[in-house]
Write a protein that holds these residues in place. Sequence first.
Motif, PDB file in Angstrom:
ATOM      1  N   PHE A   9      36.445  42.701  34.714  1.00 48.14           N
ATOM      2  CA  PHE A   9      35.713  40.427  34.745  1.00 48.14           C
ATOM      3  C   PHE A   9      36.431  40.147  36.332  1.00 48.14           C
ATOM      4  CE2 PHE A   9      38.449  36.974  35.083  1.00 48.14           C
ATOM      5  CZ  PHE A   9      37.498  35.901  34.821  1.00 48.14           C
ATOM      6  N   MET A  10      37.839  41.306  36.840  1.00 50.00           N
ATOM      7  CA  MET A  10      38.475  40.872  37.991  1.00 50.00           C
ATOM      8  C   MET A  10      37.208  41.659  39.211  1.00 50.00           C
ATOM      9  SD  MET A  10      40.928  39.047  37.094  1.00 50.00           S
ATOM     10  CE  MET A  10      41.506  38.895  38.786  1.00 50.00           C
ATOM     11  N   PHE A  11      36.668  42.609  38.704  1.00 46.71           N
ATOM     12  CA  PHE A  11      36.127  42.893  40.122  1.00 46.71           C
ATOM     13  C   PHE A  11      35.299  42.030  40.390  1.00 46.71           C
ATOM     14  CE2 PHE A  11      38.329  46.803  40.546  1.00 46.71           C
ATOM     15  CZ  PHE A  11      38.452  47.287  41.198  1.00 46.71           C
ATOM     16  N   ASN A  12      34.059  41.626  39.574  1.00 50.86           N
ATOM     17  CA  ASN A  12      32.711  40.691  38.969  1.00 50.86           C
ATOM     18  C   ASN A  12      33.584  39.315  40.133  1.00 50.86           C
ATOM     19  OD1 ASN A  12      31.209  39.602  38.412  1.00 50.86           O
ATOM     20  ND2 ASN A  12      31.309  38.136  37.258  1.00 50.86           N
ATOM     21  N   GLU A  13      34.970  38.784  39.546  1.00 45.63           N
ATOM     22  CA  GLU A  13      35.613  37.777  40.484  1.00 45.63           C
ATOM     23  C   GLU A  13      35.699  37.779  42.199  1.00 45.63           C
ATOM     24  OE1 GLU A  13      36.312  34.634  39.503  1.00 45.63           O
ATOM     25  OE2 GLU A  13      34.702  35.689  37.996  1.00 45.63           O
ATOM     26  N   TRP A  14      35.819  38.977  42.264  1.00 43.46           N
ATOM     27  CA  TRP A  14      36.508  39.066  43.714  1.00 43.46           C
ATOM     28  C   TRP A  14      34.872  39.410  44.412  1.00 43.46           C
ATOM     29  CZ3 TRP A  14      39.932  43.436  41.837  1.00 43.46           C
ATOM     30  CH2 TRP A  14      41.024  43.422  40.759  1.00 43.46           C
ATOM     31  N   TYR A  15      34.459  39.729  43.856  1.00 46.89           N
ATOM     32  CA  TYR A  15      32.689  39.855  44.672  1.00 46.89           C
ATOM     33  C   TYR A  15      32.075  39.189  44.800  1.00 46.89           C
ATOM     34  CZ  TYR A  15      34.115  44.856  46.113  1.00 46.89           C
ATOM     35  OH  TYR A  15      34.524  45.734  46.111  1.00 46.89           O
ATOM     36  N   ARG A  16      32.908  37.516  44.680  1.00 44.85           N
ATOM     37  CA  ARG A  16      32.279  36.548  44.624  1.00 44.85           C
ATOM     38  C   ARG A  16      31.946  36.196  46.119  1.00 44.85           C
ATOM     39  NH1 ARG A  16      30.636  33.716  39.297  1.00 44.85           N
ATOM     40  NH2 ARG A  16      31.824  34.499  38.155  1.00 44.85           N
ATOM     41  N   PRO A  17      30.474  35.135  46.519  1.00 41.98           N
ATOM     42  CA  PRO A  17      30.769  35.186  47.917  1.00 41.98           C
ATOM     43  C   PRO A  17      32.139  34.148  48.194  1.00 41.98           C
ATOM     44  CG  PRO A  17      29.196  34.550  47.168  1.00 41.98           C
ATOM     45  CD  PRO A  17      29.430  34.718  46.009  1.00 41.98           C
ATOM     46  N   GLU A  18      32.647  32.994  47.631  1.00 40.27           N
ATOM     47  CA  GLU A  18      33.337  32.002  47.626  1.00 40.27           C
ATOM     48  C   GLU A  18      34.926  32.285  47.536  1.00 40.27           C
ATOM     49  OE1 GLU A  18      32.822  31.544  43.349  1.00 40.27           O
ATOM     50  OE2 GLU A  18      31.267  31.624  45.050  1.00 40.27           O
ATOM     51  N   CYS A  19      34.995  33.321  46.729  1.00 38.23           N
ATOM     52  CA  CYS A  19      36.474  34.020  46.626  1.00 38.23           C
ATOM     53  C   CYS A  19      37.258  35.015  47.781  1.00 38.23           C
ATOM     54  CB  CYS A  19      36.221  36.045  45.817  1.00 38.23           C
ATOM     55  SG  CYS A  19      37.470  36.713  45.262  1.00 38.23           S
ATOM     56  N   LYS A  20      38.746  34.632  47.389  1.00 43.05           N
ATOM     57  CA  LYS A  20      39.750  35.099  48.888  1.00 43.05           C
ATOM     58  C   LYS A  20      40.732  34.921  47.537  1.00 43.05           C
ATOM     59  CE  LYS A  20      39.041  30.836  51.063  1.00 43.05           C
ATOM     60  NZ  LYS A  20      37.669  29.927  50.872  1.00 43.05           N
ATOM     61  N   LEU A  21      40.947  36.496  48.139  1.00 42.70           N
ATOM     62  CA  LEU A  21      42.284  36.688  47.452  1.00 42.70           C
ATOM     63  C   LEU A  21      43.766  36.431  48.563  1.00 42.70           C
ATOM     64  CD1 LEU A  21      40.700  41.080  46.797  1.00 42.70           C
ATOM     65  CD2 LEU A  21      41.822  38.956  45.420  1.00 42.70           C
ATOM     66  N   ASP A  22      45.100  36.747  47.845  1.00 37.89           N
ATOM     67  CA  ASP A  22      45.943  35.918  48.506  1.00 37.89           C
ATOM     68  C   ASP A  22      46.988  37.456  48.767  1.00 37.89           C
ATOM     69  OD1 ASP A  22      45.050  33.533  49.019  1.00 37.89           O
ATOM     70  OD2 ASP A  22      45.734  32.670  47.722  1.00 37.89           O
TER      71      ASP A  22
END
Length: 53
Positions: A23-36
Motif C-alpha cells: 500500500f505504501m509503495f503504491n502511495e509513494w509512486y503517485r505523481p503528486e506524492c511528496k515524502l518528508d
Amino acid sequence: MNLLCFLLSGLPADGTIAAEVAFMFNEWYRPECKLDFPIGGSQAMVAALVRFV
C-alpha cells in the motif's frame, strides 16, 4: 528494508505485513506524492528520542 518497515509499523521487515508495504509503495509512486524527511535524517530522529528518554 528493516528501517522502512520499522518506520511504517514499528516492526522489522519479517514482522510487517506485505499489504502495508505494498500500500505504501503504491502511495509513494503517485505523481503528486511528496515524502518528508527530518533534517539530519533517521540519525536526527534517534538522537531526539535519546534526548527525550
